[in-house]
Every structure is written in C-alpha cells, then in structure tokens.
Design an enzyme around this catalytic site. Structure first.
Site, PDB file in Angstrom:
ATOM      1  N   LYS A  23     -11.905   2.181 -12.241  1.00 19.52           N
ATOM      2  CA  LYS A  23     -11.664   3.425 -11.501  1.00 19.52           C
ATOM      3  C   LYS A  23     -12.826   4.396 -11.689  1.00 19.52           C
ATOM      4  O   LYS A  23     -13.372   4.931 -10.721  1.00 19.52           O
ATOM      5  CB  LYS A  23     -10.364   4.078 -11.946  1.00 19.52           C
ATOM      6  CG  LYS A  23     -10.078   5.366 -11.179  1.00 19.52           C
ATOM      7  CD  LYS A  23      -8.924   6.125 -11.774  1.00 19.52           C
ATOM      8  CE  LYS A  23      -9.478   7.400 -12.331  1.00 19.52           C
ATOM      9  NZ  LYS A  23      -8.568   8.237 -13.019  1.00 19.52           N
ATOM     10  N   ASP A  60      -5.867   5.484  -9.193  1.00 22.63           N
ATOM     11  CA  ASP A  60      -5.224   6.035 -10.377  1.00 22.63           C
ATOM     12  C   ASP A  60      -3.717   6.053 -10.135  1.00 22.63           C
ATOM     13  O   ASP A  60      -3.233   5.466  -9.165  1.00 22.63           O
ATOM     14  CB  ASP A  60      -5.767   7.430 -10.699  1.00 22.63           C
ATOM     15  CG  ASP A  60      -5.450   8.459  -9.625  1.00 22.63           C
ATOM     16  OD1 ASP A  60      -4.846   8.100  -8.583  1.00 22.63           O
ATOM     17  OD2 ASP A  60      -5.804   9.632  -9.813  1.00 22.63           O
TER      18      ASP A  60
END
Length: 91
Positions: A30, A49
C-alpha cells in the site's frame, strides 16, 4: 531504519520500483503504491487500506477480503490513467 536503508542502499534517493520500495523496512505494498503514484507518477497498482477495502466490498467492486486480492480486482477494473484519482478517493 527505512531512512537509513534509503541512504545506504540507494544513495539517499527513494527507489521508484515496487520491488525496491517493498524491500525497505516498514514499506508494504500500500505504501509503495502511494509513493509510486504521488512521488513518481507511476500507476503500478492501487493502494488498498481498510477504507478502500470497505468501499470496494460495499460497491461490489471486489468480494475479496485481503488488500492484495482486492487490489488485483481493482487493477482489472480501473484504467491506469484513473488509478491516481481512485486511490485518492478511497484513502
């Protein structure tokens, strides 16, 4: 530790590949996606996320449960030229 690795392994320059970024301490997929998009303008993937996971599941964009699998579903759906906008909207 991450900053030390950037200094020692990359001469103080933040790397611009997923492979090199995720080798740095504390940098997962991420974070690497965010760095690639925001710093280098490279849309290799989509940052997923908790919020992006929830939105993707609620809207039916993905039925997967892990960020990695959700990202793969989103990559198939979101054209690269819109990855930056999509990431910004879901983070």
């Amino acid at each position: 530790l991450c900053a030390k690795q950037v200094l020692e392994l990359h001469n103080g320059q933040v790397p611009n590949t997923m492979e090199e970024l995720t080798k740095l301490a504390g940098v997962g997929r991420k974070s690497a996606n965010v760095i690639l998009l925001e710093v280098f303008g490279i849309a290799e993937g989509i940052a997923v996320d908790t919020h992006a996971k929830r939105i993707s599941n609620l809207t039916g964009l993905s039925k997967e449960k892990t960020p990695e699998k959700i990202e793969q579903d989103l990559i198939k759906l979101i054209p690269k030229e819109y990855a930056h906008i999509f990431s910004a909207l879901t983070l």
